[in-house]
Design a protein around this motif. Structure first.
Motif, PDB file in Angstrom:
ATOM      1  N   CYS A   1      38.619  48.244  21.588  1.00 11.37           N
ATOM      2  CA  CYS A   1      38.242  47.606  22.567  1.00 11.37           C
ATOM      3  C   CYS A   1      38.287  45.988  22.143  1.00 11.37           C
ATOM      4  O   CYS A   1      37.689  45.187  22.742  1.00 11.37           O
ATOM      5  CB  CYS A   1      36.834  48.049  22.744  1.00 11.37           C
ATOM      6  SG  CYS A   1      36.565  49.682  23.022  1.00 11.37           S
TER       7      CYS A   1
ATOM      8  N   CYS B   1      37.515  43.489  25.190  1.00 17.78           N
ATOM      9  CA  CYS B   1      36.809  43.975  26.394  1.00 17.78           C
ATOM     10  C   CYS B   1      35.326  43.234  26.110  1.00 17.78           C
ATOM     11  O   CYS B   1      34.493  43.604  25.101  1.00 17.78           O
ATOM     12  CB  CYS B   1      36.370  45.426  26.378  1.00 17.78           C
ATOM     13  SG  CYS B   1      35.441  45.867  27.837  1.00 17.78           S
TER      14      CYS B   1
ATOM     15  N   LEU C   1      32.618  44.258  27.303  1.00 19.11           N
ATOM     16  CA  LEU C   1      31.693  45.151  27.538  1.00 19.11           C
ATOM     17  C   LEU C   1      31.420  45.964  26.331  1.00 19.11           C
ATOM     18  O   LEU C   1      30.527  47.024  26.127  1.00 19.11           O
ATOM     19  CB  LEU C   1      31.910  46.262  28.509  1.00 19.11           C
ATOM     20  CG  LEU C   1      32.242  45.579  29.828  1.00 19.11           C
ATOM     21  CD1 LEU C   1      32.341  46.473  31.175  1.00 19.11           C
ATOM     22  CD2 LEU C   1      30.872  44.516  30.389  1.00 19.11           C
ATOM     23  N   LEU C   2      31.854  45.601  25.003  1.00 20.53           N
ATOM     24  CA  LEU C   2      31.672  46.063  23.770  1.00 20.53           C
ATOM     25  C   LEU C   2      30.489  45.451  23.206  1.00 20.53           C
ATOM     26  O   LEU C   2      30.528  44.147  23.055  1.00 20.53           O
ATOM     27  CB  LEU C   2      32.631  46.139  23.010  1.00 20.53           C
ATOM     28  CG  LEU C   2      32.705  46.554  21.501  1.00 20.53           C
ATOM     29  CD1 LEU C   2      32.938  48.222  21.547  1.00 20.53           C
ATOM     30  CD2 LEU C   2      33.958  46.089  20.674  1.00 20.53           C
TER      31      LEU C   2
ATOM     32  N   CYS D   1      30.422  51.136  23.626  1.00 17.49           N
ATOM     33  CA  CYS D   1      30.646  50.554  24.981  1.00 17.49           C
ATOM     34  C   CYS D   1      29.513  50.799  25.697  1.00 17.49           C
ATOM     35  O   CYS D   1      28.706  51.533  25.776  1.00 17.49           O
ATOM     36  CB  CYS D   1      31.581  51.831  25.368  1.00 17.49           C
ATOM     37  SG  CYS D   1      31.903  51.372  27.056  1.00 17.49           S
TER      38      CYS D   1
ATOM     39  N   ARG E   1      32.969  51.696  33.263  1.00 23.33           N
ATOM     40  CA  ARG E   1      34.034  51.143  32.305  1.00 23.33           C
ATOM     41  C   ARG E   1      35.134  50.855  33.072  1.00 23.33           C
ATOM     42  O   ARG E   1      35.914  50.039  32.533  1.00 23.33           O
ATOM     43  CB  ARG E   1      34.586  52.524  31.785  1.00 23.33           C
ATOM     44  CG  ARG E   1      33.145  52.717  30.503  1.00 23.33           C
ATOM     45  CD  ARG E   1      33.635  53.959  29.585  1.00 23.33           C
ATOM     46  NE  ARG E   1      33.424  55.136  30.468  1.00 23.33           N
ATOM     47  CZ  ARG E   1      33.867  56.495  29.832  1.00 23.33           C
ATOM     48  NH1 ARG E   1      34.145  56.541  28.757  1.00 23.33           N
ATOM     49  NH2 ARG E   1      33.593  57.329  30.587  1.00 23.33           N
TER      50      ARG E   1
ATOM     51  N   GLY F   1      35.578  47.091  32.772  1.00 19.34           N
ATOM     52  CA  GLY F   1      36.158  46.549  31.447  1.00 19.34           C
ATOM     53  C   GLY F   1      37.372  45.970  31.446  1.00 19.34           C
ATOM     54  O   GLY F   1      38.150  45.888  32.655  1.00 19.34           O
ATOM     55  N   VAL F   2      38.392  45.827  30.391  1.00 19.15           N
ATOM     56  CA  VAL F   2      39.423  45.492  30.609  1.00 19.15           C
ATOM     57  C   VAL F   2      40.501  46.650  30.803  1.00 19.15           C
ATOM     58  O   VAL F   2      41.645  46.281  30.997  1.00 19.15           O
ATOM     59  CB  VAL F   2      39.992  44.672  29.220  1.00 19.15           C
ATOM     60  CG1 VAL F   2      39.137  43.353  29.176  1.00 19.15           C
ATOM     61  CG2 VAL F   2      39.395  45.389  27.911  1.00 19.15           C
ATOM     62  N   TYR F   3      40.143  47.760  30.796  1.00 13.31           N
ATOM     63  CA  TYR F   3      40.887  48.921  30.923  1.00 13.31           C
ATOM     64  C   TYR F   3      40.315  49.683  32.290  1.00 13.31           C
ATOM     65  O   TYR F   3      39.815  48.714  33.019  1.00 13.31           O
ATOM     66  CB  TYR F   3      40.999  50.020  29.846  1.00 13.31           C
ATOM     67  CG  TYR F   3      41.723  49.302  28.675  1.00 13.31           C
ATOM     68  CD1 TYR F   3      42.909  49.019  28.640  1.00 13.31           C
ATOM     69  CD2 TYR F   3      41.013  48.859  27.463  1.00 13.31           C
ATOM     70  CE1 TYR F   3      43.760  48.216  27.398  1.00 13.31           C
ATOM     71  CE2 TYR F   3      41.673  48.109  26.387  1.00 13.31           C
ATOM     72  CZ  TYR F   3      42.957  47.863  26.453  1.00 13.31           C
ATOM     73  OH  TYR F   3      43.519  47.281  25.359  1.00 13.31           O
TER      74      TYR F   3
ATOM     75  N   CYS G   1      39.867  54.679  28.974  1.00 11.49           N
ATOM     76  CA  CYS G   1      38.804  54.661  28.044  1.00 11.49           C
ATOM     77  C   CYS G   1      38.299  55.661  27.301  1.00 11.49           C
ATOM     78  O   CYS G   1      38.042  56.089  26.429  1.00 11.49           O
ATOM     79  CB  CYS G   1      37.621  53.835  28.350  1.00 11.49           C
ATOM     80  SG  CYS G   1      37.856  52.018  28.911  1.00 11.49           S
TER      81      CYS G   1
END
Ligand code: SF4
Ligand code: SF4
Length: 261
Positions: A16, A72, A74-75, A87, A100, A103-105, A110
């Motif tokens: 992440c 990310c 959100l970690l 996460c 999720r 986030g970046v994915y 995830c």
């Protein structure tokens, strides 16, 4: 193999982007996780609110080291004691909403991604790393670098004349000695390539394999080359090869002594 991401004593956020911001010393990383956890704590558990918060957090952080590896926002910390990284958009953390996608994915990536260490490490090796590191910083640096784990365990085994096993780690002095050896990963010069294993960022941001150019510094190779390569003990990455080699030898000897007692 049990998942490596959340183990009994350790947790990892490497994929992440935990280590991929400029300013990746342990204190800076912990401060970043504190700031994200605080920033997200009062945010409504909705997609819109998390999307906006993620953008604000990302804009407040330094640039990535590897541009191709996403970071990310959100970690963060999963527990009140702030010992376990994970996460903050996972439904088990939000209390139900799966956020999720913000986030970046996305949620499916995830949910399904497992890094290559899951297929390369044995369960016993994973246990050894978990029990020895027992944290949210060193563990991720080590568990994602299988060549480093293997090189260290193989070198200790060479000295004691047998394979190091999980049962050896039941003794605290052995855990402490092996942790000190693995912690070479945390003691490298700022920006050292060894933080990322036997790779370095290429011109396009993709990781490329490294090797230590012993000839350039007019010396022979080292019996500990595999370890030195993984920790980035190359003068070109700002580290003193002879000093790190001496540290490796001393910490290997100390680990072997602790096992033999
Ligand atoms: S890098 Fe591997 S062990 Fe770490 S969180 Fe990602 S999948 Fe899990
Ligand atoms: S949303 Fe995905 S990438 Fe972000 S912290 Fe959670 S698991 Fe990692």
């Amino acid at each position: 193999m049990k998942p490596l991401c959340q183990r009994a004593r350790s947790s990892c956020g490497a994929c992440c982007g935990l280590y991929n911001r400029a300013g990746h010393g342990e204190d800076a990383i912990r401060d970043r996780l504190d700031a994200r956890t605080d920033a997200l704590s009062g945010v409504a558990r909705t997609r819109e609110a998390f999307r906006a918060a993620a953008a604000r957090i990302a804009a407040s952080e330094p640039p990535p080291i590897f541009p191709s590896v996403r970071v990310c926002p959100l970690l963060g910390w999963l527990d009140p004691e702030r010992m376990r990284v994970g996460c903050l958009a996972h439904p088990a953390v939000t209390g139900g909403a799966d956020l999720r996608d913000e986030g970046v994915y996305d949620t499916s990536i995830c949910e399904s991604f497992l890094c290559p260490s899951h297929s390369w490490l044995t369960e016993e090796e994973a246990e050894i790393v978990d029990v020895t590191c027992a944290d949210a910083h060193l563990y991720g640096l080590v568990v994602t670098d299988v060549p480093f784990v293997r090189a260290v365990l193989e070198a200790v085994g060479r000295l004691v004349g047998g394979r190091i096993e999980r049962r050896h780690l039941d003794r605290e002095p052995v855990r402490a000695a092996l942790r000190r050896l693995l912690a070479l990963k945390e003691e490298l010069e700022p920006g050292s390539e060894g933080l990322f294993g036997a790779f370095r960022p290429g011109p396009d941001g993709e990781p490329v394999p490294r090797s230590i150019d012993y000839a350039a510094i007019e010396r022979e190779g080292s019996p500990w080359d595999a370890i030195l390569l993984c920790v980035g003990a190359d003068p070109r990455s700002g580290n003193d090869l002879d000093r790190i080699e001496a540290e490796v030898r001393e910490r290997l000897d100390a680990t072997a002594r602790a096992i033999r007692v």
